[in-house]
Motif scaffolding. Sequence first.
Motif, PDB file in Angstrom:
ATOM      1  N   CYS A  78       0.779  -1.132  -0.192  1.00  0.00           N
ATOM      2  CA  CYS A  78       0.137  -0.382   0.428  1.00  0.00           C
ATOM      3  C   CYS A  78       0.709   1.148   0.112  1.00  0.00           C
ATOM      4  CB  CYS A  78      -0.754  -0.049   1.500  1.00  0.00           C
ATOM      5  SG  CYS A  78      -2.050   1.194   1.308  1.00  0.00           S
ATOM      6  N   LEU A  79       0.912   2.040  -0.821  1.00  0.00           N
ATOM      7  CA  LEU A  79       0.993   3.340  -0.635  1.00  0.00           C
ATOM      8  C   LEU A  79       0.497   4.634  -0.025  1.00  0.00           C
ATOM      9  CD1 LEU A  79       3.208   4.024  -4.646  1.00  0.00           C
ATOM     10  CD2 LEU A  79       4.127   3.490  -1.597  1.00  0.00           C
ATOM     11  N   ALA A  80       0.709   4.696   0.384  1.00  0.00           N
ATOM     12  CA  ALA A  80      -0.243   6.161   0.884  1.00  0.00           C
ATOM     13  C   ALA A  80      -0.112   7.381  -0.171  1.00  0.00           C
ATOM     14  CB  ALA A  80      -0.305   7.009   2.327  1.00  0.00           C
ATOM     15  N   PHE A  81      -1.832   7.512  -1.031  1.00  0.00           N
ATOM     16  CA  PHE A  81      -2.095   9.095  -1.831  1.00  0.00           C
ATOM     17  C   PHE A  81      -1.859  10.075  -0.905  1.00  0.00           C
ATOM     18  CE2 PHE A  81      -1.438   6.297  -5.060  1.00  0.00           C
ATOM     19  CZ  PHE A  81      -0.919   6.687  -5.782  1.00  0.00           C
ATOM     20  N   LEU A  82      -0.678  11.169  -0.842  1.00  0.00           N
ATOM     21  CA  LEU A  82      -1.289  12.048   0.630  1.00  0.00           C
ATOM     22  C   LEU A  82      -1.106  13.311  -0.605  1.00  0.00           C
ATOM     23  CD1 LEU A  82       1.489  11.053   2.696  1.00  0.00           C
ATOM     24  CD2 LEU A  82      -0.351  10.341   2.957  1.00  0.00           C
ATOM     25  N   PHE A  83      -2.346  13.264  -1.446  1.00  0.00           N
ATOM     26  CA  PHE A  83      -2.590  14.430  -2.631  1.00  0.00           C
ATOM     27  C   PHE A  83      -3.441  15.380  -1.527  1.00  0.00           C
ATOM     28  CE2 PHE A  83      -2.633  11.086  -5.020  1.00  0.00           C
ATOM     29  CZ  PHE A  83      -1.446  11.725  -5.700  1.00  0.00           C
ATOM     30  N   GLY A  84      -2.655  17.152  -1.105  1.00  0.00           N
ATOM     31  CA  GLY A  84      -2.937  17.986  -0.237  1.00  0.00           C
ATOM     32  C   GLY A  84      -4.058  18.769  -1.961  1.00  0.00           C
ATOM     33  N   PRO A  85      -4.319  19.712  -1.717  1.00  0.00           N
ATOM     34  CA  PRO A  85      -5.203  20.770  -2.777  1.00  0.00           C
ATOM     35  C   PRO A  85      -4.748  20.985  -4.173  1.00  0.00           C
ATOM     36  CG  PRO A  85      -5.819  21.783  -0.718  1.00  0.00           C
ATOM     37  CD  PRO A  85      -4.918  20.500  -0.165  1.00  0.00           C
ATOM     38  N   ASP A 567       6.099  17.911   3.751  1.00  0.00           N
ATOM     39  CA  ASP A 567       5.888  19.911   4.512  1.00  0.00           C
ATOM     40  C   ASP A 567       6.618  21.063   3.824  1.00  0.00           C
ATOM     41  OD1 ASP A 567       4.276  17.643   5.703  1.00  0.00           O
ATOM     42  OD2 ASP A 567       6.416  17.459   7.523  1.00  0.00           O
ATOM     43  N   GLY A 568       6.826  20.492   2.374  1.00  0.00           N
ATOM     44  CA  GLY A 568       7.454  21.898   2.445  1.00  0.00           C
ATOM     45  C   GLY A 568       8.468  22.925   2.523  1.00  0.00           C
ATOM     46  N   PHE A 569       8.971  22.036   3.733  1.00  0.00           N
ATOM     47  CA  PHE A 569      10.768  22.202   4.866  1.00  0.00           C
ATOM     48  C   PHE A 569       9.713  23.647   5.916  1.00  0.00           C
ATOM     49  CE2 PHE A 569      13.095  20.229   2.018  1.00  0.00           C
ATOM     50  CZ  PHE A 569      13.922  19.300   2.824  1.00  0.00           C
ATOM     51  N   GLU A 571       8.725  23.477   8.643  1.00  0.00           N
ATOM     52  CA  GLU A 571       9.372  23.934  10.173  1.00  0.00           C
ATOM     53  C   GLU A 571      10.675  24.879  10.057  1.00  0.00           C
ATOM     54  OE1 GLU A 571       9.460  19.981  12.118  1.00  0.00           O
ATOM     55  OE2 GLU A 571       7.006  19.871  11.780  1.00  0.00           O
ATOM     56  N   ARG A 572      12.068  24.470   9.254  1.00  0.00           N
ATOM     57  CA  ARG A 572      13.246  25.476   9.269  1.00  0.00           C
ATOM     58  C   ARG A 572      13.721  25.452   8.350  1.00  0.00           C
ATOM     59  NH1 ARG A 572      17.393  20.042   9.074  1.00  0.00           N
ATOM     60  NH2 ARG A 572      17.086  19.293   6.583  1.00  0.00           N
ATOM     61  N   GLY A 573      12.747  26.001   7.179  1.00  0.00           N
ATOM     62  CA  GLY A 573      12.916  26.600   6.473  1.00  0.00           C
ATOM     63  C   GLY A 573      13.191  25.943   4.980  1.00  0.00           C
ATOM     64  N   PRO A 574      13.136  25.481   3.612  1.00  0.00           N
ATOM     65  CA  PRO A 574      14.054  24.933   2.502  1.00  0.00           C
ATOM     66  C   PRO A 574      15.367  25.143   2.663  1.00  0.00           C
ATOM     67  CG  PRO A 574      11.744  26.938   1.805  1.00  0.00           C
ATOM     68  CD  PRO A 574      11.764  26.677   2.939  1.00  0.00           C
ATOM     69  N   PRO A 575      16.275  24.438   2.108  1.00  0.00           N
ATOM     70  CA  PRO A 575      17.954  24.344   1.953  1.00  0.00           C
ATOM     71  C   PRO A 575      18.064  25.531   1.152  1.00  0.00           C
ATOM     72  CG  PRO A 575      16.954  22.496   1.513  1.00  0.00           C
ATOM     73  CD  PRO A 575      15.995  23.217   1.870  1.00  0.00           C
ATOM     74  N   TYR A 576      17.915  25.736  -0.076  1.00  0.00           N
ATOM     75  CA  TYR A 576      18.450  26.489  -0.843  1.00  0.00           C
ATOM     76  C   TYR A 576      17.076  26.834  -1.911  1.00  0.00           C
ATOM     77  CZ  TYR A 576      23.000  24.906  -0.354  1.00  0.00           C
ATOM     78  OH  TYR A 576      23.967  23.581   0.694  1.00  0.00           O
ATOM     79  N   LEU A 577      16.231  26.659  -1.989  1.00  0.00           N
ATOM     80  CA  LEU A 577      15.338  27.057  -2.779  1.00  0.00           C
ATOM     81  C   LEU A 577      14.577  27.547  -2.339  1.00  0.00           C
ATOM     82  CD1 LEU A 577      13.695  27.836  -5.608  1.00  0.00           C
ATOM     83  CD2 LEU A 577      12.870  25.215  -5.539  1.00  0.00           C
ATOM     84  N   GLN A 578      13.956  28.676  -2.000  1.00  0.00           N
ATOM     85  CA  GLN A 578      12.734  29.179  -0.962  1.00  0.00           C
ATOM     86  C   GLN A 578      11.781  28.936  -1.399  1.00  0.00           C
ATOM     87  OE1 GLN A 578      14.487  30.107   2.168  1.00  0.00           O
ATOM     88  NE2 GLN A 578      16.380  28.860   1.130  1.00  0.00           N
ATOM     89  N   GLU A 581       6.826  25.462  -1.526  1.00  0.00           N
ATOM     90  CA  GLU A 581       4.846  24.788  -2.193  1.00  0.00           C
ATOM     91  C   GLU A 581       6.079  24.108  -3.465  1.00  0.00           C
ATOM     92  OE1 GLU A 581       4.970  29.300  -3.322  1.00  0.00           O
ATOM     93  OE2 GLU A 581       5.742  28.212  -2.213  1.00  0.00           O
ATOM     94  N   LEU A 582       7.221  24.608  -4.279  1.00  0.00           N
ATOM     95  CA  LEU A 582       7.565  24.068  -5.412  1.00  0.00           C
ATOM     96  C   LEU A 582       8.777  22.396  -4.711  1.00  0.00           C
ATOM     97  CD1 LEU A 582       9.457  26.747  -7.795  1.00  0.00           C
ATOM     98  CD2 LEU A 582       7.241  25.922  -7.450  1.00  0.00           C
ATOM     99  N   TYR A 583       8.670  22.126  -3.732  1.00  0.00           N
ATOM    100  CA  TYR A 583       8.696  20.964  -2.663  1.00  0.00           C
ATOM    101  C   TYR A 583       7.572  20.579  -2.849  1.00  0.00           C
ATOM    102  CZ  TYR A 583      13.821  22.603  -2.169  1.00  0.00           C
ATOM    103  OH  TYR A 583      15.215  22.786  -1.772  1.00  0.00           O
ATOM    104  N   GLU A 584       6.858  20.460  -2.400  1.00  0.00           N
ATOM    105  CA  GLU A 584       5.227  20.642  -2.029  1.00  0.00           C
ATOM    106  C   GLU A 584       5.273  19.552  -3.301  1.00  0.00           C
ATOM    107  OE1 GLU A 584       2.931  23.323  -0.203  1.00  0.00           O
ATOM    108  OE2 GLU A 584       3.314  22.567   1.680  1.00  0.00           O
ATOM    109  N   ARG A 585       5.162  19.940  -4.710  1.00  0.00           N
ATOM    110  CA  ARG A 585       5.032  19.554  -5.504  1.00  0.00           C
ATOM    111  C   ARG A 585       5.847  19.258  -6.454  1.00  0.00           C
ATOM    112  NH1 ARG A 585       3.489  24.324 -10.558  1.00  0.00           N
ATOM    113  NH2 ARG A 585       3.175  22.495 -12.662  1.00  0.00           N
ATOM    114  N   TYR A 586       7.122  18.570  -6.126  1.00  0.00           N
ATOM    115  CA  TYR A 586       8.062  17.500  -6.042  1.00  0.00           C
ATOM    116  C   TYR A 586       7.476  16.424  -5.693  1.00  0.00           C
ATOM    117  CZ  TYR A 586      12.085  15.905  -8.132  1.00  0.00           C
ATOM    118  OH  TYR A 586      13.286  15.158  -8.838  1.00  0.00           O
TER     119      TYR A 586
END
Length: 603
Positions: A78-85, A567-569, A571-578, A581-586
């Motif tokens: 089973c792979l969870a599909f954790l799709f938000g909007p 979670d789009g980083f 909690e602590r902020g993205p490492p490079y690409l700020q 939402e683009l991490y969530e999209r990935y």
Amino acid sequence: MGSQSPGKGKCGGPPAGYGALALSEEEACDERIPSPLSVDGVSNSSSCVGVAIEDPPAPRVISRGRSSQKRSTAGKNCLAFLFGPACLGLLAASAALVAHFRSPTRGSAARVSRTQPPVINTSINDGGGSKPGNLRLSATASEAVEDGSQDHMLHFPLSFEADAPGRCPAGWVCMGKAVNVCDKDQEKQPVNAACDHPGLAGQDGERYLSVGDDIGTGEADSAVFLLPDNISSIRFRRSGGSDNESGFYVKLYRSGEVACASEDGQDTNVLFNCSCDGLANYSGQAVFISIRDRQSTNWGKVLVDDIRLTSFSGEDILAAERLPVLLVTTTTTTTPWQWIEPPVVYGMNSLPSVITYAGKDKQAYVDGAVILGLSLSEYLPANPRYCMVDSTMPDTFKQQLAKVGWHLIELQEWHPTLDRFANGYWWDVYNKINVFRIRVNKLLYLDADMLVLSDKLQELLSTNLSSGEIAMVEDMQHGQFNAGLMLLAPNISTFVEIRGDMTASQGWDGLDQPVINKHFEGRVVHLDRRFNAHGSSNLCDSAVVAHYTGHNKPSLASVANLKQVHDGFRERGPPYLQCPELYERYFCRMQVSAEFLSDPLQK
């Protein structure tokens, strides 16, 4: 059928061719199986929504004379599909794309979908510094075949009368310089066509297929088709003296096993009758015809014409079901000082090529290249796509890349220095500079840790470049131009100079980006930063290509890493690409495309 003995050929004298993740059939799982792409504790319901794995025949890839098999997963996972909007929209937009590349099973021995594919006529030029490599087989689907036909059948006899002289036959894959259709009238074919066969006779009609010559070797492989139920043999005409590991073969699509071989060469240009027998045991199976010349000697060639399917009663079988599979090829480099001749993708090579580099064996980069390839299929579908890889890359990784449409260019491993600075993190990046010696007029290079977000990338391809110029985006962190995306015209002298500068430098100064910046100083066309969005958060809404720089790639198979990506980083902020939402999209893109990703992301 693996234990069967292949059929034999005979000739006469001269007479008077992942996983089972199916988005279209979701079902609930009773329990959650831990998986990097199934992030614990983040779900919209008590049970994860996944898809049953039905244990289909594991896909294989022909490679170096053996088959490489993906792991089989028993039972139901089973792979969870954790799709938000945001993910729901991407799922709807990407469902057709995923279906385009999936190879679902079908209810026959061949286990191949009936959906009609593009049948791509591909050839590799054996000149310069590259040579034909291993044939890769992958499955795909589309609305129509490349030649515009909606016909699901392969019609026999194959006589090459409708094919253009000097080219690979339509629907075939050709490897090698001396492989093309010939016309008995020398004035009807290109001057450079390898068609000088004095005393030619015995062909059916005007045209025939010529594979290899006294110097050059090559191979031609037909479209994949089902052997009819009443098949007994395949009859054909041939001439030419190649016989040692050369001749006419029928191969099983799934395993590469030779079902029948005819290696009876004769030193003549008069075509004689031959047959490939013993095919009854393989009826109903998916096969392709392979015509091969491996001899660089006098009479080292194979000329073939008039390929016929024959029934038990000796009658001609006029058609066989053509299957929706795409033959993907690999070319391998041999010397660092000459051009790399990429595969010629039928109907596409007049367009700028798109190229990436997936390295040697890093999971995150291979899966990153898979995600990049899928996004290019959606937003830049018409352009040929090539992926440079180290020749020692595991076959399972190569199959992943081929399955999403990358044509592979294998590179010999090269390091300009023995200095493994930064704990060896950059050890495999040096071969990226081979992009400057791929013989195409114009190309767009993208790093494997990128994601295309919009069809506005087409605008970039129309950028005008003067001789000696390159187009890049300013780097947000190092005060240079970022070499993750480059629009350029390859030049062998540029490659040699950059390679020399790398060899003479150490540490960071010897990496691709500093050396490329040094070489093109004063000759860089500035591109808008939205084409290589990295660092700044001002580009989150307008990014055309997202660049996920940094050590921990969003495709890294680590639950801890993927939770952050999901979670789009935030909690602590993205490492490079700020851009959270683009991490969530990935992350959403990985879930939609999970069946194409590596085992570590599925375990």
